[in-house]
Design a protein around this motif. Sequence first.
Motif, PDB file in Angstrom:
ATOM      1  N   GLY A  23       0.789  -1.229   0.000  1.00 21.68           N
ATOM      2  CA  GLY A  23       0.000   0.000   0.000  1.00 21.68           C
ATOM      3  C   GLY A  23       0.816   1.272   0.000  1.00 21.68           C
ATOM      4  N   THR A  24       1.584   1.495   1.071  1.00 17.29           N
ATOM      5  CA  THR A  24       2.333   2.740   1.188  1.00 17.29           C
ATOM      6  C   THR A  24       3.453   2.842   0.156  1.00 17.29           C
ATOM      7  OG1 THR A  24       3.803   1.788   2.870  1.00 17.29           O
ATOM      8  CG2 THR A  24       1.827   2.921   3.641  1.00 17.29           C
ATOM      9  N   THR A  25       3.853   1.736  -0.407  1.00 15.48           N
ATOM     10  CA  THR A  25       4.874   1.760  -1.463  1.00 15.48           C
ATOM     11  C   THR A  25       4.287   2.129  -2.825  1.00 15.48           C
ATOM     12  OG1 THR A  25       4.556  -0.623  -1.764  1.00 15.48           O
ATOM     13  CG2 THR A  25       6.374   0.074  -0.323  1.00 15.48           C
ATOM     14  N   GLY A  26       2.958   2.173  -2.916  1.00  8.04           N
ATOM     15  CA  GLY A  26       2.313   2.601  -4.158  1.00  8.04           C
ATOM     16  C   GLY A  26       1.958   1.491  -5.119  1.00  8.04           C
ATOM     17  N   ILE A  27       2.251   0.242  -4.756  1.00  9.21           N
ATOM     18  CA  ILE A  27       2.035  -0.858  -5.695  1.00  9.21           C
ATOM     19  C   ILE A  27       0.554  -1.149  -5.894  1.00  9.21           C
ATOM     20  CG2 ILE A  27       2.485  -3.305  -6.118  1.00  9.21           C
ATOM     21  CD1 ILE A  27       5.108  -2.890  -4.485  1.00  9.21           C
ATOM     22  N   THR A  28      -0.196  -1.216  -4.801  1.00  5.86           N
ATOM     23  CA  THR A  28      -1.631  -1.479  -4.931  1.00  5.86           C
ATOM     24  C   THR A  28      -2.306  -0.414  -5.781  1.00  5.86           C
ATOM     25  OG1 THR A  28      -1.678  -2.572  -2.769  1.00  5.86           O
ATOM     26  CG2 THR A  28      -3.788  -1.831  -3.676  1.00  5.86           C
ATOM     27  N   GLY A  29      -2.013   0.847  -5.487  1.00  5.50           N
ATOM     28  CA  GLY A  29      -2.596   1.933  -6.265  1.00  5.50           C
ATOM     29  C   GLY A  29      -2.185   1.889  -7.721  1.00  5.50           C
ATOM     30  N   GLY A  30      -0.943   1.533  -7.972  1.00  7.66           N
ATOM     31  CA  GLY A  30      -0.476   1.439  -9.347  1.00  7.66           C
ATOM     32  C   GLY A  30      -1.207   0.367 -10.126  1.00  7.66           C
ATOM     33  N   LEU A  31      -1.444  -0.773  -9.493  1.00  7.90           N
ATOM     34  CA  LEU A  31      -2.128  -1.871 -10.171  1.00  7.90           C
ATOM     35  C   LEU A  31      -3.606  -1.544 -10.418  1.00  7.90           C
ATOM     36  CD1 LEU A  31      -0.615  -4.928  -8.247  1.00  7.90           C
ATOM     37  CD2 LEU A  31       0.008  -4.098 -10.519  1.00  7.90           C
ATOM     38  N   THR A  32      -4.258  -0.958  -9.429  1.00 12.76           N
ATOM     39  CA  THR A  32      -5.671  -0.622  -9.624  1.00 12.76           C
ATOM     40  C   THR A  32      -5.850   0.469 -10.670  1.00 12.76           C
ATOM     41  OG1 THR A  32      -5.592   0.928  -7.743  1.00 12.76           O
ATOM     42  CG2 THR A  32      -6.328  -1.324  -7.296  1.00 12.76           C
ATOM     43  N   SER A  33      -4.828   1.311 -10.853  1.00  9.00           N
ATOM     44  CA  SER A  33      -4.930   2.356 -11.880  1.00  9.00           C
ATOM     45  C   SER A  33      -5.003   1.759 -13.281  1.00  9.00           C
ATOM     46  CB  SER A  33      -3.748   3.324 -11.780  1.00  9.00           C
ATOM     47  OG  SER A  33      -2.541   2.717 -12.233  1.00  9.00           O
ATOM     48  N   TYR A  34      -4.569   0.509 -13.419  1.00  6.97           N
ATOM     49  CA  TYR A  34      -4.669  -0.195 -14.699  1.00  6.97           C
ATOM     50  C   TYR A  34      -5.979  -0.972 -14.807  1.00  6.97           C
ATOM     51  CZ  TYR A  34       0.150   0.720 -16.175  1.00  6.97           C
ATOM     52  OH  TYR A  34       1.313   1.317 -16.595  1.00  6.97           O
ATOM     53  N   GLY A  35      -6.855  -0.795 -13.837  1.00  6.36           N
ATOM     54  CA  GLY A  35      -8.151  -1.467 -13.888  1.00  6.36           C
ATOM     55  C   GLY A  35      -8.170  -2.860 -13.310  1.00  6.36           C
ATOM     56  N   LEU A  36      -7.115  -3.263 -12.618  1.00  7.57           N
ATOM     57  CA  LEU A  36      -7.072  -4.607 -12.044  1.00  7.57           C
ATOM     58  C   LEU A  36      -7.850  -4.658 -10.733  1.00  7.57           C
ATOM     59  CD1 LEU A  36      -3.308  -5.531 -12.564  1.00  7.57           C
ATOM     60  CD2 LEU A  36      -5.260  -6.285 -13.930  1.00  7.57           C
TER      61      LEU A  36
END
Length: 212
Positions: A23-36
Amino acid sequence: MSATVLLVHGGLWEAMDADAFWGTTGITGGLTSYGLEVLAPDRPRQPSGWYVEVEVLGEQLAKQPGPVRIVGASNGCTVAVLLALRFPDLVDRLLLAWPATGDDAAANERARVSLVDRGCPPDAAVGLLAGGILRGVRDDELTALERIRVAVLPSVPENPSHQRKTVDALLRSIRGSRELAGCPEPPTPTFRNGGSPPYLDQLVRTIVEFVN
């Protein structure tokens, strides 16, 4: 039907949680930004054995309609593999990222001391660290993963807990598996401080390309 991505964070025995890793590393947000559709549950904080983790995460996994793509990280690779073996009709892709080195006496002794210092009973610590290439997994069990798409993402640069030899051994053991572009583990300052291109962007694109 679109696939669900299950992220299994690293750490062992109160060493990490999902938000700190993904989460705080930005990975979850990055993946959801691609619609996953992303699931990033916390692993049990004080497991007496790997079966405890598989039971807890397996309950969540079993609720998914499928297909599910699992991304395991560091010691979470053990849980990811065991889940893929337990749910062969649900999991169709598996990414083993920064796999923790299990077949190294020095690495296991450091891990054992760390576990006991954090309150893990000595017998439980020994059990959690037992295994082959990966802790908690027999080497012969890895061959059953040949039925799905498997990729391995190394720690770059390697370190005593995430050694290059573990990546090579997994690639040899799992027929058809392939290596993806590596980077430092997300919780580390090296990952957070970026790179050129930034490690976060590189990692998110790598995961997205694999799960799609």
